[in-house]
Design a protein around this motif. Structure first.
Motif, PDB file in Angstrom:
ATOM      1  N   GLU A  24       0.427  -1.419  -0.072  1.00  0.00           N
ATOM      2  CA  GLU A  24       0.493  -0.210   0.035  1.00  0.00           C
ATOM      3  C   GLU A  24       1.012   1.342   0.017  1.00  0.00           C
ATOM      4  O   GLU A  24       2.056   1.526   0.733  1.00  0.00           O
ATOM      5  CB  GLU A  24      -0.919   0.026   1.134  1.00  0.00           C
ATOM      6  CG  GLU A  24      -1.425   1.027   0.697  1.00  0.00           C
ATOM      7  CD  GLU A  24      -3.441   1.480   2.003  1.00  0.00           C
ATOM      8  OE1 GLU A  24      -4.197   2.033   2.187  1.00  0.00           O
ATOM      9  OE2 GLU A  24      -2.943   0.232   2.496  1.00  0.00           O
ATOM     10  N   SER A  29      -1.862   6.909  -1.890  1.00  0.00           N
ATOM     11  CA  SER A  29      -3.484   6.733  -1.517  1.00  0.00           C
ATOM     12  C   SER A  29      -4.462   8.380  -0.750  1.00  0.00           C
ATOM     13  O   SER A  29      -5.116   8.926  -0.623  1.00  0.00           O
ATOM     14  CB  SER A  29      -3.644   6.234  -0.461  1.00  0.00           C
ATOM     15  OG  SER A  29      -3.541   4.569  -1.072  1.00  0.00           O
ATOM     16  N   PRO A  35      -7.719   3.155  -1.121  1.00  0.00           N
ATOM     17  CA  PRO A  35      -6.166   2.745  -1.146  1.00  0.00           C
ATOM     18  C   PRO A  35      -6.225   2.645  -2.405  1.00  0.00           C
ATOM     19  O   PRO A  35      -6.357   2.308  -3.810  1.00  0.00           O
ATOM     20  CB  PRO A  35      -6.989   1.712   0.274  1.00  0.00           C
ATOM     21  CG  PRO A  35      -8.215   1.549   0.182  1.00  0.00           C
ATOM     22  CD  PRO A  35      -8.334   3.070  -0.335  1.00  0.00           C
TER      23      PRO A  35
END
Length: 404
Positions: A24, A29, A35
Motif C-alpha cells: 500500500e 492513497s 487505498p
C-alpha cells in the motif's frame, strides 16, 4: 481463454516466479482518497514480469522442440526473461538485440547463458532477424506477447492481486504489445466487478486507435522514455482479449512518467523503469478518475543508469525543483558575488553557472550569467522568481534542458 488458464500457468510457475508483494502506498492513497497498492513486479526475477510468460511458453514445448533451442528478439526485459527461463529448463537461447541496446541489459542477458546477436537499429528489425534465424535453424520463436501461453503466464500477476488485495476495484496496467494487460483482464471471468485499465505513453500509443478501428493498426512511434511499452502494433491475440475485457486504454505524458518515477524513488523507495511507472503516472494525471481500491502494476525495474540520471533530472524539472534563468549584470568586480550571495540567502543550491562576456548582443560593460539552481519545490520556485524581481534583477526564465 479465462481464469482457468491462469491457474494452470501458475502451477507451472510454482517455485519459479516470485510472488511479488502488493504494497500500500500512503502518499498515493492520500492523493486519490482511496487505498492504492503497488504490485511490485520490479522485484521479480530478472527484474520484470516477463519471466512468467517466457517460462510457461518454453515449459510447454515438447522435448524435440526444446532440443532445437529458442530464439527471441528484445532490447531488454523479454530478453532477460527468455534467457532465464531457457536456462532453468535446459534449452539453448539465442537473443537478437538491436545495435545500441543498453549495456546493463546486454550483460544481464548474457549472464543468464543466452547467445546474443545484434541485428538492426530497433526491436522491429531485431525481430525480423530472430524470425529468419528460427526459419533457418528450426529454433522456436518466443514472441514477447502474441501467444496464448505468454498471455496466461503474464496473467498470473492478476491471480496474486486477487489474493493480496481481494477488494480491488481498479487495476492499472502498462500496455505495450498487450500480453500483460490481456492476461490480467482474464480474472474478470470470475470478478467482473473489477475495472482493468491499460496505460500507454502518449508518443507510443497503438491501442487507442486500434480499439477505435476494431483491429490492430500500426502507428508511428515518437520518442518516449517508456521504451518498454513502445510497440507500434498490438498483438493479434492480446488485442482480441483487451477489446473484450478492458474498460479502456488511456495515455500519459512524458512529464507524468518522469514525475511518477521520481516519486516512486523518493516516496516508495522503488526503482522502476518509466514504462513500469505508467499506472502511477495515470493516477497523478487523473486522481479522481479511478474507483478504489486501486492496484498499479509496477511492471519492471530494469533501468539503464544513464537513462535514470536523465529521467530523474527531467522529473525534478517537471516537479518545479529546478529553476533555469539568464541574468545580465554589470561587468564590475563583486557583482557576480552579490548575485550568488542573494541566491544563497534564498536557500538555493547552485548547480551550474555560465559567465558570458563575449556575446555580440551584450552592451558595453555587461555580462550575461546563465544559472541552474535547485529549489525545494513549486512554492519555493515562485518565491525565488518574485524575490529576484524585487531585488532588481532582469531575469529571463528558461525551460530546463532535458536532452530530448
Amino acid at each position: 481463454m479465462d481464469i482457468s488458464d491462469l491457474k494452470a500457468a501458475r502451477e507451472l510457475l510454482r517455485n519459479v516466479a516470485l510472488t511479488t508483494p502488493s504494497e500500500e502506498s500512503r502518499w498515493l492513497s492520500r492523493i486519490v482518497s482511496t487505498p492504492v497498492h503497488l504490485k511490485c513486479e520490479n522485484l521479480q526475477r530478472a527484474g520484470s514480469f516477463k519471466i512468467r510468460g517466457a517460462y510457461v511458453r518454453i515449459a510447454r514445448l515438447g522435448p524435440e522442440e526444446r532440443s532445437r533451442g529458442v530464439v527471441a528478439a528484445s532490447a531488454g526485459n523479454h530478453a532477460q526473461g527468455v534467457a532465464l527461463a531457457a536456462s532453468l529448463l535446459g534449452a539453448r537461447a539465442t537473443i537478437f538485440m538491436p545495435e545500441g541496446a543498453a549495456l546493463p541489459k546486454i550483460s544481464a542477458t548474457r549472464a543468464y547463458g543466452a547467445d546474443i546477436r545484434f541485428h538492426g537499429n530497433g526491436v522491429t528489425e531485431a525481430l525480423r532477424g530472430a524470425m529468419e534465424f528460427a526459419e533457418h535453424t528450426g529454433a522456436i520463436l518466443i514472441h514477447p506477447f502474441d501467444h496464448d501461453d505468454i498471455i496466461a503466464g503474464q496473467g498470473t500477476v492478476g491471480l496474486e492481486i486477487l489474493e493480496q488485495v481481494p477488494d480491488v476495484r481498479t487495476i492499472l496496467v502498462p500496455v505495450g504489445g498487450g500480453g500483460l494487460a490481456a492476461g490480467i483482464s482474464l480474472i474478470r471471468s470470475e470478478r467482473p466487478d473489477i475495472h482493468v485499465v491499460g496505460v500507454q505513453a502518449e508518443g507510443a500509443a497503438a491501442y487507442p486507435p486500434s480499439l477505435r478501428e476494431g483491429y490492430p493498426v500500426q502507428v508511428p512511434m515518437e520518442s518516449t522514455m517508456a521504451d518498454g511499452i513502445a510497440v507500434a502494433r498490438p498483438g493479434v491475440l492480446p488485442f482480441a482479449v483487451i477489446a473484450e475485457q478492458l474498460d479502456e486504454v488511456i495515455t500519459v505524458s512524458e512529464e507524468s512518467l518522469s514525475q511518477s518515477l521520481l516519486m516512486l524513488l523518493e516516496r516508495a523507495k522503488m526503482l522502476v523503469e518509466p514504462s513500469g511507472a505508467a499506472g502511477v503516472a495515470a493516477i497523478l494525471e487523473n486522481p479522481a478518475r479511478f474507483e478504489g481500491p486501486i492496484v498499479s502494476v509496477l511492471s519492471g525495474g530494469n533501468l539503464d543508469p544513464l537513462v535514470l540520471m536523465e529521467v530523474i533530472r527531467h522529473g525534478l524539472a517537471v516537479s518545479g525543483r529546478f529553476l533555469t534563468f539568464r541574468v545580465r549584470i554589470g561587468d564590475r568586480p563583486g557583482n557576480l558575488m552579490r548575485l550568488l550571495t542573494d541566491l544563497a540567502a534564498m536557500q538555493l543550491n547552485v548547480l551550474n553557472v555560465t559567465h558570458d562576456r563575449t556575446s555580440e548582443s551584450l552592451g558595453i560593460g555587461k555580462v550575461e550569467v546563465a544559472m541552474q539552481v535547485a529549489t525545494r519545490g513549486p512554492e519555493h520556485h515562485e518565491e525565488v522568481k518574485a524575490k529576484l524581481a524585487e531585488l532588481g534583477y532582469d531575469i529571463n526564465l528558461q525551460a530546463w534542458p532535458t536532452g530530448d
